[in-house]
Scaffold this motif. Structure first.
Motif, mmCIF file in Angstrom:
data_model
loop_
_atom_site.group_PDB
_atom_site.id
_atom_site.type_symbol
_atom_site.label_atom_id
_atom_site.label_comp_id
_atom_site.label_asym_id
_atom_site.label_seq_id
_atom_site.Cartn_x
_atom_site.Cartn_y
_atom_site.Cartn_z
ATOM 1 N N LYS A 55 5.561 -6.111 6.550
ATOM 2 C CA LYS A 55 5.782 -5.683 5.173
ATOM 3 C C LYS A 55 4.610 -4.858 4.669
ATOM 4 N N TYR A 56 3.399 -5.254 5.014
ATOM 5 C CA TYR A 56 2.199 -4.513 4.644
ATOM 6 C C TYR A 56 1.458 -4.151 5.918
ATOM 7 N N GLN A 57 1.102 -2.886 6.054
ATOM 8 C CA GLN A 57 0.456 -2.434 7.272
ATOM 9 C C GLN A 57 -1.003 -2.874 7.351
ATOM 10 N N GLN A 59 -4.390 -4.866 4.819
ATOM 11 C CA GLN A 59 -4.830 -5.531 3.600
ATOM 12 C C GLN A 59 -6.008 -4.752 3.038
ATOM 13 N N ARG A 143 -1.407 -7.106 -3.823
ATOM 14 C CA ARG A 143 -0.924 -7.502 -2.505
ATOM 15 C C ARG A 143 -0.992 -6.328 -1.527
ATOM 16 N N GLY A 144 -1.261 -6.677 -0.262
ATOM 17 C CA GLY A 144 -1.153 -5.705 0.824
ATOM 18 C C GLY A 144 -2.068 -4.514 0.633
ATOM 19 N N HIS A 145 -1.501 -3.319 0.889
ATOM 20 C CA HIS A 145 -2.270 -2.077 0.801
ATOM 21 C C HIS A 145 -2.055 -1.374 -0.535
ATOM 22 N N THR A 146 -1.758 -2.143 -1.598
ATOM 23 C CA THR A 146 -1.476 -1.540 -2.896
ATOM 24 C C THR A 146 -2.700 -0.826 -3.452
ATOM 25 N N THR A 149 -2.497 2.668 -1.898
ATOM 26 C CA THR A 149 -1.281 3.464 -2.040
ATOM 27 C C THR A 149 -0.819 3.630 -3.487
#
Length: 250
Positions: A55-57, A59, A143-146, A149
């Motif tokens: 879901k996320y490439q 962190q 969350r993730g690579h927010t 991006t």
């Protein structure tokens, strides 16, 4: 490339062959770096393999760990209450610690407090909300690579600037003003009407752990010391047993 590469056991015969070999190797390495997804720029240059089913490439975080604010070596022990409410002559104040909280969840909760939807006397067209103070806004969570991006667009018309909207990444906005991320989330979650400016006047967001409002308690308080003499959990003693002082050795 195969035409210019000599046999590994044969040394280049001249300087021209050595220069051609060096040029071909550099081009090959540059092409490999451009096509290898694990060597492309990611959050703070963390080279990680990309999983197409994840879901996320990767962190990401707004700052590296060595740039994040830390507790001073001479600071007294403290603890966080999470959130407190205080009432004075101006109404209710809610002081909330945003450390480790999600930006979206925190902004949605703050919007309910500002609009007064938690009160029984709430009305849609009347200001019935409370004041909210947010501390530790620099420790909010995406969350993730927010962080890498997500972008913010500040639209400008052609008369002011013909270059179009100003696009700023979340990491850049966090570097310019750490409290702007949560402030923008709260502003854009509130209804866009004539009451929004009045709601935002009751919202205070600070990147640090201490707010400057006089008379309103802090959510970061000194840690309480454990009592030295902890009473026994047993209030009853065995029958026939008396506590006698032990004799001192001679």
């Amino acid at each position: 490339l195969k035409h210019w590469l000599p046999h590994p056991c044969v040394a280049p015969s001249s300087l021209a062959d050595a220069m051609a070999l060096r040029r071909c190797v550099s081009l090959w390495m540059r092409k490999t770096k451009r096509l290898d997804p694990s060597r492309t720029w990611q959050s703070f240059r963390d080279a990680k393999e990309i999983d197409p089913f994840a879901k996320y490439q990767w962190q990401s975080q707004p700052y590296p760990d060595y740039h994040m604010p830390r507790v001073g070596f001479n600071a007294k022990p403290h603890r966080s209450l999470g959130g407190i409410s205080y009432e004075d002559e101006k109404g209710w104040w809610h002081v909330i610690d945003a450390k480790g909280r999600s930006v979206g969840h925190m902004a949605a909760f703050v919007c309910k407090l500002l609009q007064g939807k938690h009160r029984l006397d709430w009305k849609r067209n009347i200001l019935t909300g409370d004041s909210v103070i947010i501390v530790n806004a620099i420790h909010v969570f995406f969350r993730g690579h927010t962080w890498d991006t997500k972008v913010y667009r500040f639209y400008r018309n052609r008369k002011t600037d013909p270059r179009g909207p100003k696009v700023i990444a979340a990491t850049r906005l966090m570097m310019l003003n750490p409290s702007m991320i949560l402030s923008m989330a709260v502003k854009r979650m509130l209804p866009n009407n004539y009451l929004r400016s009045n709601w935002l006047r009751k919202f205070y967001c600070y990147p640090g752990a201490i707010h400057p409002h006089w008379g309103i308690p802090q959510v970061i308080v000194p840690a309480e010391k454990a009592p030295e003499n902890i009473p026994s959990v047993f209030s009853m003693q065995r029958p026939g047993r008396t506590d006698k002082p032990k004799s001192q050795p001679a």
